[in-house]
Design an enzyme around this catalytic site. Structure first.
Site, PDB file in Angstrom:
ATOM      1  N   LYS A  46       0.816  -1.190   0.000  1.00  0.00           N
ATOM      2  CA  LYS A  46       0.000   0.000   0.000  1.00  0.00           C
ATOM      3  C   LYS A  46       0.863   1.258   0.000  1.00  0.00           C
ATOM      4  O   LYS A  46       0.407   2.351  -0.300  1.00  0.00           O
ATOM      5  CB  LYS A  46      -0.885   0.019   1.271  1.00  0.00           C
ATOM      6  CG  LYS A  46      -1.756  -1.187   1.430  1.00  0.00           C
ATOM      7  CD  LYS A  46      -2.411  -1.178   2.817  1.00  0.00           C
ATOM      8  CE  LYS A  46      -2.906  -2.579   3.103  1.00  0.00           C
ATOM      9  NZ  LYS A  46      -3.262  -2.705   4.539  1.00  0.00           N
ATOM     10  N   ASP A 103       7.495   2.806  -2.564  1.00  0.00           N
ATOM     11  CA  ASP A 103       7.769   3.829  -1.543  1.00  0.00           C
ATOM     12  C   ASP A 103       9.241   3.813  -1.147  1.00  0.00           C
ATOM     13  O   ASP A 103       9.900   4.840  -1.123  1.00  0.00           O
ATOM     14  CB  ASP A 103       6.848   3.650  -0.313  1.00  0.00           C
ATOM     15  CG  ASP A 103       6.848   2.234   0.272  1.00  0.00           C
ATOM     16  OD1 ASP A 103       7.541   1.338  -0.268  1.00  0.00           O
ATOM     17  OD2 ASP A 103       6.130   2.008   1.271  1.00  0.00           O
ATOM     18  N   ASP A 106      14.333  -1.474  -0.302  1.00  0.00           N
ATOM     19  CA  ASP A 106      15.084  -1.921   0.877  1.00  0.00           C
ATOM     20  C   ASP A 106      15.954  -3.122   0.461  1.00  0.00           C
ATOM     21  O   ASP A 106      17.004  -2.950  -0.142  1.00  0.00           O
ATOM     22  CB  ASP A 106      14.070  -2.238   1.978  1.00  0.00           C
ATOM     23  CG  ASP A 106      14.690  -2.575   3.307  1.00  0.00           C
ATOM     24  OD1 ASP A 106      15.874  -2.279   3.504  1.00  0.00           O
ATOM     25  OD2 ASP A 106      13.982  -3.130   4.185  1.00  0.00           O
ATOM     26  N   LYS A 134      17.313   2.505   0.367  1.00  0.00           N
ATOM     27  CA  LYS A 134      18.128   2.127   1.527  1.00  0.00           C
ATOM     28  C   LYS A 134      19.116   1.059   1.064  1.00  0.00           C
ATOM     29  O   LYS A 134      18.905  -0.131   1.302  1.00  0.00           O
ATOM     30  CB  LYS A 134      17.171   1.537   2.584  1.00  0.00           C
ATOM     31  CG  LYS A 134      17.405   2.001   3.946  1.00  0.00           C
ATOM     32  CD  LYS A 134      16.384   1.753   5.026  1.00  0.00           C
ATOM     33  CE  LYS A 134      15.321   0.717   4.963  1.00  0.00           C
ATOM     34  NZ  LYS A 134      14.509   0.642   6.203  1.00  0.00           N
ATOM     35  N   VAL A 156      11.784   4.252   8.617  1.00  0.00           N
ATOM     36  CA  VAL A 156      11.054   5.509   8.467  1.00  0.00           C
ATOM     37  C   VAL A 156       9.558   5.264   8.301  1.00  0.00           C
ATOM     38  O   VAL A 156       9.139   4.191   7.848  1.00  0.00           O
ATOM     39  CB  VAL A 156      11.587   6.312   7.253  1.00  0.00           C
ATOM     40  CG1 VAL A 156      13.005   6.782   7.518  1.00  0.00           C
ATOM     41  CG2 VAL A 156      11.524   5.503   5.968  1.00  0.00           C
ATOM     42  N   ARG A 168       0.906   5.915   7.891  1.00  0.00           N
ATOM     43  CA  ARG A 168       1.030   6.138   6.444  1.00  0.00           C
ATOM     44  C   ARG A 168       0.582   7.543   6.047  1.00  0.00           C
ATOM     45  O   ARG A 168       1.040   8.097   5.061  1.00  0.00           O
ATOM     46  CB  ARG A 168       0.155   5.136   5.671  1.00  0.00           C
ATOM     47  CG  ARG A 168       0.601   3.689   5.789  1.00  0.00           C
ATOM     48  CD  ARG A 168      -0.145   2.857   4.743  1.00  0.00           C
ATOM     49  NE  ARG A 168      -0.062   1.426   4.984  1.00  0.00           N
ATOM     50  CZ  ARG A 168       0.937   0.650   4.604  1.00  0.00           C
ATOM     51  NH1 ARG A 168       1.972   1.154   3.964  1.00  0.00           N
ATOM     52  NH2 ARG A 168       0.916  -0.645   4.851  1.00  0.00           N
TER      53      ARG A 168
HETATM   54  P1  IMP Z   1      12.047  -4.936   0.145  1.00  0.00           P
HETATM   55  O1  IMP Z   1      11.291  -6.038  -0.540  1.00  0.00           O
HETATM   56  O2  IMP Z   1      12.922  -5.430   1.241  1.00  0.00           O
HETATM   57  O3  IMP Z   1      12.781  -4.014  -0.800  1.00  0.00           O
HETATM   58  O4  IMP Z   1      10.986  -4.126   0.945  1.00  0.00           O
HETATM   59  C1  IMP Z   1      10.268  -3.143   0.446  1.00  0.00           C
HETATM   60  C2  IMP Z   1       9.085  -2.894   1.370  1.00  0.00           C
HETATM   61  O5  IMP Z   1       9.419  -3.013   2.764  1.00  0.00           O
HETATM   62  C3  IMP Z   1       8.643  -1.480   1.167  1.00  0.00           C
HETATM   63  O6  IMP Z   1       7.690  -1.384   0.150  1.00  0.00           O
HETATM   64  C4  IMP Z   1       8.069  -1.141   2.507  1.00  0.00           C
HETATM   65  O7  IMP Z   1       6.715  -1.532   2.554  1.00  0.00           O
HETATM   66  C5  IMP Z   1       8.836  -1.971   3.500  1.00  0.00           C
HETATM   67  N1  IMP Z   1       9.891  -1.168   4.166  1.00  0.00           N
HETATM   68  C6  IMP Z   1      11.219  -1.274   4.008  1.00  0.00           C
HETATM   69  N2  IMP Z   1      11.866  -0.366   4.751  1.00  0.00           N
HETATM   70  C7  IMP Z   1      10.900   0.342   5.387  1.00  0.00           C
HETATM   71  C8  IMP Z   1      10.941   1.454   6.302  1.00  0.00           C
HETATM   72  O8  IMP Z   1      11.985   1.999   6.677  1.00  0.00           O
HETATM   73  N3  IMP Z   1       9.728   1.906   6.735  1.00  0.00           N
HETATM   74  C9  IMP Z   1       8.544   1.369   6.329  1.00  0.00           C
HETATM   75  N4  IMP Z   1       8.474   0.340   5.480  1.00  0.00           N
HETATM   76  C10 IMP Z   1       9.645  -0.167   5.014  1.00  0.00           C
HETATM   77 MG    MG Z   2       5.116  -1.936   4.157  1.00  0.00          MG
END
Ligand code: IMP
Ligand code: MG
Length: 182
Positions: A46, A103, A106, A134, A156, A168
């Site tokens: 979301k 958004d 990560d 990140k 964050v 959010r």
């Molecule tokens: P990834 O699959 O590890 O790249 O994660 C991405 C998802 O993890 C993002 O779309 C966010 O929903 C969540 N996420 C990663 N870091 C943060 C953060 O610092 N705050 C809030 N949500 C995060």
């Molecule tokens: Mg999330």
């Protein structure tokens, strides 16, 4: 609990003016890169909903929207890189210029999984726009084509990003301290 924005210990990392200015820059960059072609913006639910709504209004090209939802299986170890699709595409992506809107990038797991899914449907092009990046936690070899801000390994909230589905709707982006009380 008082609103997060009123808690003095919750540092603002980027305020709404900084966010708006950066989104305008990204929209301009995307519009130039598209050179008059249309674009399909695919937001990842979301968290990307708010960034997508702002970004779409800073893009001058003809744009349509879609959304994808994905969540990891169970409470999962981070090694499980297969995600469950919770919302599938409504629009055909074949021969479209797609921008996957996230958004925060990560580990990269979500974006890599969803990009692969879109690629199976023969888009004309596919790019990634992430408001925050990140890189310290990356597990997948992936970079976004458009990045709002690159940040250290902070957690964050705000501007679409949540902690346990809350926060959010905060207009600024805040750093959540590791000791944040439930
Ligand atoms: P990834 O699959 O590890 O790249 O994660 C991405 C998802 O993890 C993002 O779309 C966010 O929903 C969540 N996420 C990663 N870091 C943060 C953060 O610092 N705050 C809030 N949500 C995060
Ligand atoms: Mg999330």
């Amino acid at each position: 609990m008082a609103t997060l924005a009123k808690q003095p210990e919750l540092e603002v990392l980027f305020d709404r003016e900084q966010i708006a200015a950066r989104v305008e820059d990204l929209g301009g960059e995307i519009s130039r890169d598209l050179a008059g072609e249309s674009v399909l913006l695919v937001g990842i639910l979301k968290g990307a909903a708010i960034f997508l709504s702002d970004l779409s209004r800073s893009i001058t090209a003809d744009a349509t929207f879609d959304f994808l939802g994905a969540s990891s299986y169970g409470t999962g170890s981070r090694s499980s890189r297969t995600l469950r699709i919770t919302k599938y595409l409504d629009m055909p992506v074949e021969d479209r210029n797609v921008i996957l809107v996230e958004d925060i990038l990560d580990t990269g797991t979500t974006v890599v999984f969803l990009r692969r899914l879109i690629e199976q449907h023969a888009p004309r092009s596919i790019r990634i726009a992430a408001f925050l990046d990140k890189p310290a936690r990356r597990l997948e070899k992936v970079e976004a084509d458009y990045v709002g801000f690159r940040i250290p390994n902070y957690f964050v909230v705000g501007y679409g990003m949540d902690y346990g589905e809350r926060f959010r709707n905060l207009p600024d982006i805040h750093i959540l301290p590791p000791t944040h009380p439930e």
